[in-house]
Design a protein around this motif. Sequence first.
Motif, PDB file in Angstrom:
ATOM      1  N   PHE A  11       0.830  -1.204   0.000  1.00  0.00           N
ATOM      2  CA  PHE A  11       0.000   0.000   0.000  1.00  0.00           C
ATOM      3  C   PHE A  11       0.864   1.254   0.000  1.00  0.00           C
ATOM      4  O   PHE A  11       0.637   2.197  -0.780  1.00  0.00           O
ATOM      5  N   GLY A  15       0.993   3.768  -3.215  1.00  0.00           N
ATOM      6  CA  GLY A  15       0.551   5.147  -3.068  1.00  0.00           C
ATOM      7  C   GLY A  15       1.658   6.138  -3.371  1.00  0.00           C
ATOM      8  O   GLY A  15       1.430   7.150  -4.045  1.00  0.00           O
ATOM      9  N   CYS A  61      -6.172   3.085  -3.159  1.00  0.00           N
ATOM     10  CA  CYS A  61      -5.630   3.379  -1.824  1.00  0.00           C
ATOM     11  C   CYS A  61      -6.731   3.354  -0.777  1.00  0.00           C
ATOM     12  O   CYS A  61      -6.504   2.905   0.361  1.00  0.00           O
TER      13      CYS A  61
END
Length: 234
Positions: A11, A15, A61
């Motif tokens: 993640f 991102g 996200c």
Amino acid sequence: MWLWALLPICFALFGTVGIWTVFAVAVTNGSVNLTEGFPYISHCGTYNPQSCLFSQICNICSVLAVWIVVIRFQQVRDFGNHGKANIASIVLGFISALGISVLGNFQQSVLMSLHLLGAFLAFFLGLAYFWVQVYLTYRTQLPQGQRSILAVRATCCSVCTILVLLMSVFHNTGFRSAGAMCEWGLVMLFFCLFGLFAAEFRYIDCHRLTVQTQALRKNNQHGPASLDINGYIT
């Protein structure tokens, strides 16, 4: 199972790479001019074609953030913390994740009011979520090797708080480039805070979904019933 540690790491990496890609596309096609000042993230993602990329990155996200928030909530419960702080954390996490999706899908050039609402939910409630995590980390009985997590998380949250205040002051006083730099630093630290969950997720043995059987018991009172689970009849 150490594989769960990859979730917050992926993640954070996704991102980080995603928003810098939006920045690179915006600079390349001339949507933003660095000679006029350093742009806000939202300004980079408000024009086509990078606006489409920005929306998808924010949506993904948002989903990953909800996933991490739920797992963290259950992990803290498994440590024996069933208090209101843990419940507050999952509520704040859900709302801030929704804010990520809102600010990504309602660009500032389309609907500024909703975009600002999404930014408020993502930044301010997201920061509140991580401060609650600092408290939960303090209250949880951590293994000896994880004591440093509390210090790192508290330090990152303190820096994030300072950046939020500076971003607000610089933006309202006309120093937009300085405010934008604070915003970029704030988002990078948010990704670091999410990635920090990897240190705790690596101790998760499994993560399973338990189906309540109360409805099945009621059905059994009215007659025989069966449940097909992975090809097996129970």
